[in-house]
Motif scaffolding. Structure first.
Motif, PDB file in Angstrom:
ATOM      1  N   SER A  62       0.832  -1.253  -0.042  1.00 29.42           N
ATOM      2  CA  SER A  62      -0.038  -0.222   0.135  1.00 29.42           C
ATOM      3  C   SER A  62       0.687   1.229  -0.135  1.00 29.42           C
ATOM      4  CB  SER A  62      -0.831   0.129   1.334  1.00 29.42           C
ATOM      5  OG  SER A  62      -0.156   0.156   2.417  1.00 29.42           O
ATOM      6  N   GLU A  64       1.451   2.889   2.460  1.00 24.77           N
ATOM      7  CA  GLU A  64       1.038   3.757   3.883  1.00 24.77           C
ATOM      8  C   GLU A  64       2.164   4.157   4.882  1.00 24.77           C
ATOM      9  OE1 GLU A  64      -2.134   3.465   7.262  1.00 24.77           O
ATOM     10  OE2 GLU A  64      -2.298   1.887   5.766  1.00 24.77           O
ATOM     11  N   GLU A  65       2.951   3.066   4.991  1.00 30.21           N
ATOM     12  CA  GLU A  65       3.990   3.622   5.866  1.00 30.21           C
ATOM     13  C   GLU A  65       5.144   4.351   5.350  1.00 30.21           C
ATOM     14  OE1 GLU A  65       6.313   4.167   9.351  1.00 30.21           O
ATOM     15  OE2 GLU A  65       4.279   3.170   9.098  1.00 30.21           O
ATOM     16  N   GLN A  67       4.421   6.615   3.223  1.00 30.54           N
ATOM     17  CA  GLN A  67       3.805   8.234   3.349  1.00 30.54           C
ATOM     18  C   GLN A  67       3.739   8.683   4.538  1.00 30.54           C
ATOM     19  OE1 GLN A  67       2.366   9.965   0.566  1.00 30.54           O
ATOM     20  NE2 GLN A  67       2.775  11.416   2.221  1.00 30.54           N
ATOM     21  N   GLN A  68       3.616   7.941   5.756  1.00 29.05           N
ATOM     22  CA  GLN A  68       3.665   8.292   7.145  1.00 29.05           C
ATOM     23  C   GLN A  68       5.096   8.678   7.507  1.00 29.05           C
ATOM     24  OE1 GLN A  68       1.505   8.468   9.684  1.00 29.05           O
ATOM     25  NE2 GLN A  68      -0.365   7.292   8.584  1.00 29.05           N
TER      26      GLN A  68
END
Length: 280
Positions: A62, A64-65, A67-68
């Motif tokens: 994804s 997601e990490e 992006q974090q």
């Protein structure tokens, strides 16, 4: 920090990975800054070591990490009407050239990257409203982009501290802002005039759709890139600009040292860079 030590080899691996993904390169002098934020994400994700975290970071489908972590690693600090002389240049020198060769039916498009927390694109909108006589005759589109999704959400909210608005004339503060708690919130009309988007300047898939701009503001971003990433960014902006379009950089940045694609324009108010009127 002591519970999750990061070795020099691990730091170098992460630095190379982050550079490939974002174009941002951390110098060794930023080691403490980088380590502190890595440890924060290692602990937040339930990992015990840098190695396990780095494996997750690289292979998480994804993204997601990543992006974090990017949100944590990027620095967003600005204020309204920073380097105001460039806005004066926009009104007094750049826009007259653009409107002279443009059909009144087509909008004037401005791309601001990075957006940070919104002070820069909103400053442009406010300055045009207050100082450009052509504002009622032309449709202006302002699109502002950043790699940091958290800061984009903050920008859309338009809520600012006393420090952020300290350069604004009191008259403008009273006209366009309302007091909310300890801060100031920009009015809905100005906030709705700017479209905020998430863009990684190093990802061609992100920037491919950004075309037909008349003006690009990219101030104090390229100082975080190395020579290769700066050159790539210059080419991206060239493709994004209409023939004859202009790009404005930060006061310590020079396109002449990055790329030969642009012509240097020395206006009375500022030095800016222009794409040729002819297609490449």
């Amino acid at each position: 920090m002591a519970d999750t030590p990061i070795s020099e080899e691990e730091f170098q691996k992460f630095r190379e990975f982050f550079y490939r993904k974002t174009g941002i390169q951390f110098e060794s002098s930023k080691r403490y800054f980088v380590d502190k934020r890595l440890v924060e994400r290692i602990e937040a994700t339930g990992n015990d070591t840098f190695r396990s975290y780095f494996t997750m970071l690289r292979f998480q489908a994804s993204g997601e990490e990543l992006q974090q972590l990017t949100n944590l690693m990027t620095v967003n600090e600005t204020y309204f009407f920073r380097e105001e002389y460039q806005f004066k240049c926009l009104v007094d020198s750049i826009l007259p050239e653009i409107v002279a060769r443009k059909s009144s039916r087509s909008p004037i498009r401005i791309w601001v990257i990075p957006s940070s927390s919104g002070e820069e694109p909103y400053s442009i909108a406010l300055y045009l409203l207050e100082h450009w006589a052509g504002i009622n005759d032309w449709d202006i589109e302002i699109i502002s982009s950043d790699i940091d999704t958290r800061i984009l959400a903050q920008a859309r909210q338009g809520l600012y501290s006393q420090r952020a608005i300290q350069q604004l004339p009191v008259r403008m503060l009273q006209k366009y802002f309302s007091r909310v708690g300890d801060g100031y919130q920009l009015c809905d009309d100005i906030r709705s005039a700017v479209e905020f988007t998430r863009v990684n300047l190093s990802e061609r898939a992100d920037t491919r759709a950004y075309r037909n701009f008349d003006i690009v503001f990219c101030r104090n971003l390229l100082i975080y890139f190395d020579d290769i990433s700066r050159k790539t960014a210059a080419e991206t902006f060239y493709d994004a600009l209409n023939p004859g379009g202009f790009i404005l950089l930060g006061h310590s940045e020079s396109m002449s040292r990055i790329s030969s694609l642009y012509k240097v324009r020395k206006f009375p108010e500022a030095i800016v860079y222009q794409r040729s009127l002819e297609t490449r």
